[in-house]
Design an enzyme around this catalytic site. Structure first.
Site, mmCIF file in Angstrom:
data_model
loop_
_atom_site.group_PDB
_atom_site.id
_atom_site.type_symbol
_atom_site.label_atom_id
_atom_site.label_comp_id
_atom_site.label_asym_id
_atom_site.label_seq_id
_atom_site.Cartn_x
_atom_site.Cartn_y
_atom_site.Cartn_z
ATOM 1 N N SER A 262 0.843 -1.192 0.000
ATOM 2 C CA SER A 262 0.000 0.000 0.000
ATOM 3 C C SER A 262 0.878 1.241 0.000
ATOM 4 C CB SER A 262 -0.921 0.008 1.229
ATOM 5 O OG SER A 262 -1.693 1.196 1.268
ATOM 6 N N HIS A 264 -0.149 4.519 0.878
ATOM 7 C CA HIS A 264 -0.386 5.556 1.884
ATOM 8 C C HIS A 264 0.177 5.211 3.262
ATOM 9 C CE1 HIS A 264 -3.880 4.096 4.401
ATOM 10 N NE2 HIS A 264 -3.952 3.233 3.415
ATOM 11 N N CYS A 388 -9.610 0.335 10.507
ATOM 12 C CA CYS A 388 -10.710 -0.325 9.816
ATOM 13 C C CYS A 388 -11.747 -0.890 10.782
ATOM 14 C CB CYS A 388 -10.172 -1.457 8.936
ATOM 15 S SG CYS A 388 -8.965 -0.881 7.721
#
Length: 464
Positions: A262, A264, A388
């Site tokens: 990922s 970010h 999340c």
């Protein structure tokens, strides 16, 4: 700076065909002096206390809080943004357009970024496939491998501390008739290698183990896991979103077959990730998205050139600065831990300290209710676990898998330290955390009883 010169034309508008003037811009609050938001910003003009305060969800805070939630996301490095801007402003072609310069230059930029990402993990650029992020990578890896080999392999192995998207993908496979083994972890968060080896069966299609845990920062023994999987002839997938650019990764030495990445999490843009998929021996996956067949059919959809360029730039910077960032994060982590422990007792570190990425420090404070602590730390942006799942009031499933008791799991705070975190920010976080913990303990009868020598576990509580 080059960044300012490039943005300037965007911030101006022409008036009646004459000169250029700046439009009126209004910001709800200037960046506060100790915030990482000021890393690439000019100092704000003086403002009154009322103007500096911000009201969010009914809570007034004095300016933007210190940012110490680096596992949730990281600020974009100004050098990354500088690399991305041309592909928003004038080099905006579709990289899949083969008939003109705009498409050619975008395609070349995408391939250069692909090579930079591959170089950071020791892969061949042809083994890197762009996606929207690590969640999509995990879905392609877990579901894609299992479904491709479903006729002869219907068993998947993972751990109880994986990211929610891996666990949910495994549960989805169970609904399709696959058998999934969820391995427990030791009290330090590490997987038991003997248990892993024993769990592998002739019909095992995939072993999926996270490289660096997003909640507790524990680094799993990837090389040993890869060796076991290679001996057993089973593909090894790792979610390396929290590991990329922070700890050394070599897909060949570690025997990794699939890997989720990922942007970010390493000071790149949100909305782009990459899946590493080994070519030799070749690992096959069933694509999870239908479309134009981009990314050699593994992931259809237009590749977002600016985001991919930013991802490549972030990886190039990480390759050069990883060692320095790691040493600096370790020093700041020790400063944070020592500062809190010097003033507060009954502080527990969750997860191994020996096998841990130093930018992640997960602490539990006995006799303190975690939600109250978070609410009290309005001036520090921290979390109690994964971004999340942080909306849930349930205790962290990761901490429960470590054997942490429910009351202690409820009191955990995750401090994230990154490239732009300063010593002043760490010192301020210590001051605010210590103040709030002491305040809450002063109101806690349990803490008072424990200090008086009463064994709280021996008390039989009655319900009324």
């Amino acid at each position: 700076m080059a960044l300012s010169r490039r943005i300037l034309p965007v911030l101006l508008r022409r008036v009646n065909g004459g000169g250029w003037v700046a439009p009126a811009l209004s910001f709800s609050a200037p960046a506060r002096a100790l915030s990482t938001a000021t890393a690439a910003a000019e100092p704000p003009p003086p403002a009154s206390d009322e103007e500096e305060s911000v009201v969010v969800k009914g809570v007034r805070i004095s300016g933007r809080p210190l940012y110490m939630d680096m596992q949730a996301t990281t600020p974009v490095d100004p050098r990354v943004l500088d690399a991305m801007l041309p592909f928003y402003l004038h080099r905006y072609g579709n990289p899949h357009s083969r008939t003109h310069l705009y498409g050619w230059e975008s395609d070349a930029a995408v391939e250069e970024a692909r090579a930079r990402i591959a170089a950071l993990v020791g892969a061949d650029p042809r083994e890197i496939f762009f996606t929207s992020g690590a969640t999509e990578c995990n879905n392609i890896a877990v579901k894609g491998v299992a479904r491709f080999y479903r006729d002869r392999r219907r068993h998947v192995i993972t751990t109880q501390t994986e990211h929610k998207c891996v666990l949910d993908s495994c549960r989805y496979l169970q609904q399709e008739g696959f058998d999934v083994t969820y391995l427990p972890v030791r009290s330090d968060g590490l997987v038991d290698l003997a248990q892993l080896e024993e769990a592998i069966r002739p019909d095992t299609a995939l072993v999926s183990v996270m490289a660096v845990n997003n909640e507790i920062g524990v680094i799993q023994p990837l090389e040993e896991i890869g060796r076991i999987c290679k001996e057993k002839g089973v593909p090894f997938h790792t979610d390396a979103a929290q590991a990329l650019g922070k700890v050394p990764i070599d897909v060949n030495r570690m025997g990794i077959g699939l890997m989720s990445l990922s942007a970010h999490k390493i000071y790149g843009p949100k909305g782009v990730g990459a899946l590493y998929l080994r070519r030799r021996p070749r690992i096959r996956v069933e694509p999870q998205m239908s479309g134009g067949g981009q990314e050699r059919g593994i992931r259809s959809g237009t590749v977002p050139t600016p985001l991919v360029v930013g991802f490549g730039a972030a990886c190039e910077i990480a390759a050069k600065e990883m060692d320095y960032d790691h040493r600096r994060a370790a020093a700041l982590q020790q400063r944070l831990l020592d500062g809190i422990r010097a003033q507060v007792d009954e502080v527990v570190i969750n997860g191994s300290m020996e096998h841990r990425y130093p930018g992640n420090l997960n602490l539990s404070f006995a006799y303190v209710e975690g939600e109250s602590l978070l609410m009290g730390l309005k001036e520090v942006a921290v979390s109690s676990g994964s971004a999340c799942t942080s909306a849930s009031l349930e205790p962290s499933y990761v901490l429960r898998a470590l054997g942490v008791e429910e009351d202690m799991a409820h009191t955990s705070i995750r401090f994230g330290i990154g490239r732009f975190t300063t010593e002043e920010e760490v010192d301020r976080a210590i001051e605010l955390t210590v103040h709030q913990v002491k305040k809450l303990r002063d109101m806690s009868p349990l803490y008072e009883m424990a200090k008086a020598g009463i064994d709280l576990k021996s008390i039989e509580w009655s319900q009324h």
